[in-house]
Design a protein around this motif. Sequence first.
Motif, short mmCIF file in Angstrom:
data_model
loop_
_atom_site.label_atom_id
_atom_site.label_comp_id
_atom_site.label_asym_id
_atom_site.label_seq_id
_atom_site.Cartn_x
_atom_site.Cartn_y
_atom_site.Cartn_z
N ASN A 69 0.80 -1.23 0.00
CA ASN A 69 0.00 0.00 0.00
C ASN A 69 0.83 1.28 0.00
OD1 ASN A 69 -3.01 -0.77 0.33
ND2 ASN A 69 -1.90 -2.18 1.66
N LEU A 70 2.13 1.16 -0.27
CA LEU A 70 2.99 2.35 -0.21
C LEU A 70 2.49 3.50 -1.07
CD1 LEU A 70 6.68 1.06 -0.10
CD2 LEU A 70 5.42 2.25 1.68
N ASN A 71 1.96 3.18 -2.24
CA ASN A 71 1.45 4.24 -3.14
C ASN A 71 0.20 4.91 -2.59
OD1 ASN A 71 3.11 4.69 -5.43
ND2 ASN A 71 2.62 2.62 -6.15
N GLY A 72 -0.43 4.26 -1.63
CA GLY A 72 -1.66 4.83 -1.06
C GLY A 72 -1.38 5.69 0.16
N PHE A 73 -0.11 5.78 0.56
CA PHE A 73 0.23 6.60 1.73
C PHE A 73 0.01 8.08 1.43
CE2 PHE A 73 3.71 9.09 3.83
CZ PHE A 73 3.07 9.19 5.06
N ASN A 74 -0.78 8.70 2.29
CA ASN A 74 -1.08 10.12 2.12
C ASN A 74 -0.05 10.94 2.90
OD1 ASN A 74 -2.14 12.68 2.20
ND2 ASN A 74 -4.04 12.12 3.25
N PRO A 75 0.80 11.72 2.19
CA PRO A 75 1.87 12.47 2.87
C PRO A 75 1.36 13.50 3.89
CG PRO A 75 2.12 12.52 0.48
CD PRO A 75 0.77 11.96 0.76
N ASN A 76 0.04 13.80 3.85
CA ASN A 76 -0.50 14.72 4.86
C ASN A 76 -0.64 14.05 6.22
OD1 ASN A 76 -0.84 16.78 2.96
ND2 ASN A 76 -2.80 15.89 2.29
N LEU A 77 -0.52 12.74 6.19
CA LEU A 77 -0.64 11.97 7.42
C LEU A 77 0.76 11.61 7.90
CD1 LEU A 77 -3.39 10.74 8.52
CD2 LEU A 77 -2.65 8.58 7.52
N PHE B 20 0.61 -1.78 -4.88
CA PHE B 20 -0.53 -1.42 -5.75
C PHE B 20 -0.19 -0.10 -6.43
CE2 PHE B 20 -2.82 -3.86 -2.32
CZ PHE B 20 -3.12 -4.95 -3.12
N SER B 21 -0.68 0.04 -7.65
CA SER B 21 -0.34 1.26 -8.40
C SER B 21 -1.09 2.48 -7.86
CB SER B 21 -0.70 1.06 -9.87
OG SER B 21 -2.10 0.92 -9.97
N LYS B 22 -0.60 3.65 -8.24
CA LYS B 22 -1.27 4.89 -7.82
C LYS B 22 -2.68 4.93 -8.40
CE LYS B 22 2.42 7.94 -6.67
NZ LYS B 22 3.24 9.07 -6.90
N LYS B 23 -2.80 4.37 -9.61
CA LYS B 23 -4.10 4.34 -10.29
C LYS B 23 -5.12 3.54 -9.45
CE LYS B 23 -5.96 3.06 -14.77
NZ LYS B 23 -5.72 2.16 -15.90
N HIS B 24 -4.64 2.45 -8.86
CA HIS B 24 -5.50 1.61 -8.02
C HIS B 24 -6.11 2.45 -6.89
CE1 HIS B 24 -6.48 -1.86 -5.40
NE2 HIS B 24 -6.02 -1.09 -4.42
N PHE B 25 -5.26 3.26 -6.25
CA PHE B 25 -5.75 4.07 -5.13
C PHE B 25 -6.64 5.21 -5.61
CE2 PHE B 25 -2.05 1.92 -3.38
CZ PHE B 25 -2.62 1.37 -2.25
N PHE B 26 -6.29 5.74 -6.78
CA PHE B 26 -7.11 6.82 -7.35
C PHE B 26 -8.51 6.29 -7.66
CE2 PHE B 26 -8.82 8.95 -11.12
CZ PHE B 26 -8.91 10.24 -10.64
N LEU B 27 -8.57 5.09 -8.26
CA LEU B 27 -9.87 4.50 -8.61
C LEU B 27 -10.67 4.18 -7.34
CD1 LEU B 27 -8.97 2.10 -11.56
CD2 LEU B 27 -10.32 4.19 -11.67
#
Lengths: 204, 249
Positions: A69-77, B20-27
Motif C-alpha cells: 500500500n505504499l502508493n496509497g500513503f497520504n503524505p498529509n498523514l 498497488f499502483s497509484k491508479k489503483h488508489f485513485f480509482l
Amino acid sequence: MLENPTYNKYENMSDLELVKLSLENKENFYYLIKRYELKIFHYIRRLTNVSQEEREDILQDIFIKVYRNLNGFNPNLKFSSWIYRIAHNEIINHYHKNKSRLKAFSLNLDNNDVYHLDELISDTDDIFNYLITHENADKIREVLAKLPNKYREILMLRYLEEKKYDEISDILCKPPGTVATLINRAKSKFKKIAKHHNLMVNHD
Amino acid sequence: MTDIGKNVLQKIKKEKIQPFSKKHFFLKKSFIWTLFGLSILLGIIASSVTIFQLKHTDWELYDRSNYSLFEFLAMAIPYFWLIFLMIFIGIAYNYFRRTEKGYRYNTLLIITISVIVSIIGGIGVYQTGFSEKLEAVFQENIPVYRMINRGRHRMWMSPEQGFLAGEIKEINSAQEIELIDLHGNNWIIDISNAFWRGRLRSEVGLEIKIIGKIKVEGQFVANEIRPLHGRLRRGRGRRLRSNRWNETP
C-alpha cells in the motif's frame, strides 16, 4: 546492516523519503522496516497474547501490507500513524482469522510497560498515584485486563505508544473529539474498576 | 527476534509482491466519492418527494375532520420517502467516513450537514417538478408503493365525514359525473355547485378528491374538487378496469 554507513545514511532520512526510495527500489524498504519493527512489535505484544513466533508472523504480514500500500500513503498523514493503523487493522484481522484459539486485545504488558503508565497519573486523579507504583504492577495489569478492549487499546496508544490525540484519531479512524472522550471514559472506567475490586493500596 | 526486514524482503522477492499502483488508489478513492455523491443525490430526490407529499397534504382540513392530531399526522407523514431519505443519509455517512479524512469529522456533524444538503437540494428538485413526476411513476408502477401510500388518503375514504376520493369514470353531464372511489365503489357526484381547484376540469380518468356531503346512498354532492396527487394527474382507463385501489401487492 544496522552498523554499516549505508544504514546511517538512511537513518537521517524522513519517512516520506524512505517511502519514495522504497518505491524506486524494494531493497530500501528494509530501512523503513528497521525504523518501525520494534515499535510495532511491542504494539502487537501489548494487544495480543500470541507466541513470539506468531507475533513475528503478524509483524511480517503488517510490513507486507505496508509495502503493497505504499502508493496509497497520504503524505498529509504521519507515516507512523499510517503504519500503526495498518497494524491495528492487521491485529484485528488476525484475531478474526484465528478466533477459536487466540485472544486479541488480551493483556500482555511487561513491568516496564506498567511503569510507563505513570503518565496516566500525572493528569488525572490521585487514585493513580496510589496504583502506579512499582509494587503495584500486578494490580495495574489486573485493572487494565478488566477494561473493555476499546478503552484498553486507547490507553495503550496514549500512554505506552505515547501518541497524541490527533495521531490516535488517525490510527483508529475516529474523530479527535471521540478520542478525547474515549480516553476520559477509559480513565474513569479504570478508576471505577480499581475501586470496585479494592485494588487501591495505601502508600503507608 | 529474527531479522524481520530480511524475511519481509525475501518474501517480497520470492512472491514477486508489487505495491498497488497509484491508479489503483485513485480509482478506489473515486469509487468511494462517487458512491457518496450518488447517495446524497438519491437522498435529495427522496427529500424532494417528501417535501412534495407534505406540501400536498390537506393540512387545513384537520379542523374539519374527526381525526385526532396524532391520527392526522400519522396519515400525513410520507414514511416511504422518509425511510429512503434516512437510508441514503446513512449510506452517504458510511461512504464519507471511508474517504481519506472522513473519519476526522464528528458523526453528528456529518449527518446534520447531509440532512441540510438533502433538504436544500430537495427544495430545489421539488421546484423543478421532478418530484411530482417521480411520485407519479412510483404510484403508477409499484403496487407496494400504492399500498403504502393508500394510508395517506385514508381521510378521503370517509364520505360520511364529507371526504371522498377516486377516479372519474364517466362524465354524465356538466352537473354530474360518475366516480369510482378508492375502495372501488361507484358514486354519482353532483358537481353543479362544485368549486374546481386551480385549472382542474372534469375529465375521464382524472383522480380527484372531493369535499362535500352524501346525498343518498351512492350519491355525493361536491362542494370542492381537488387533484388527488399534487397538481394535475390523469388516470388511465385501464386502471379503472383493474380496480387498482383494491389490488394487493
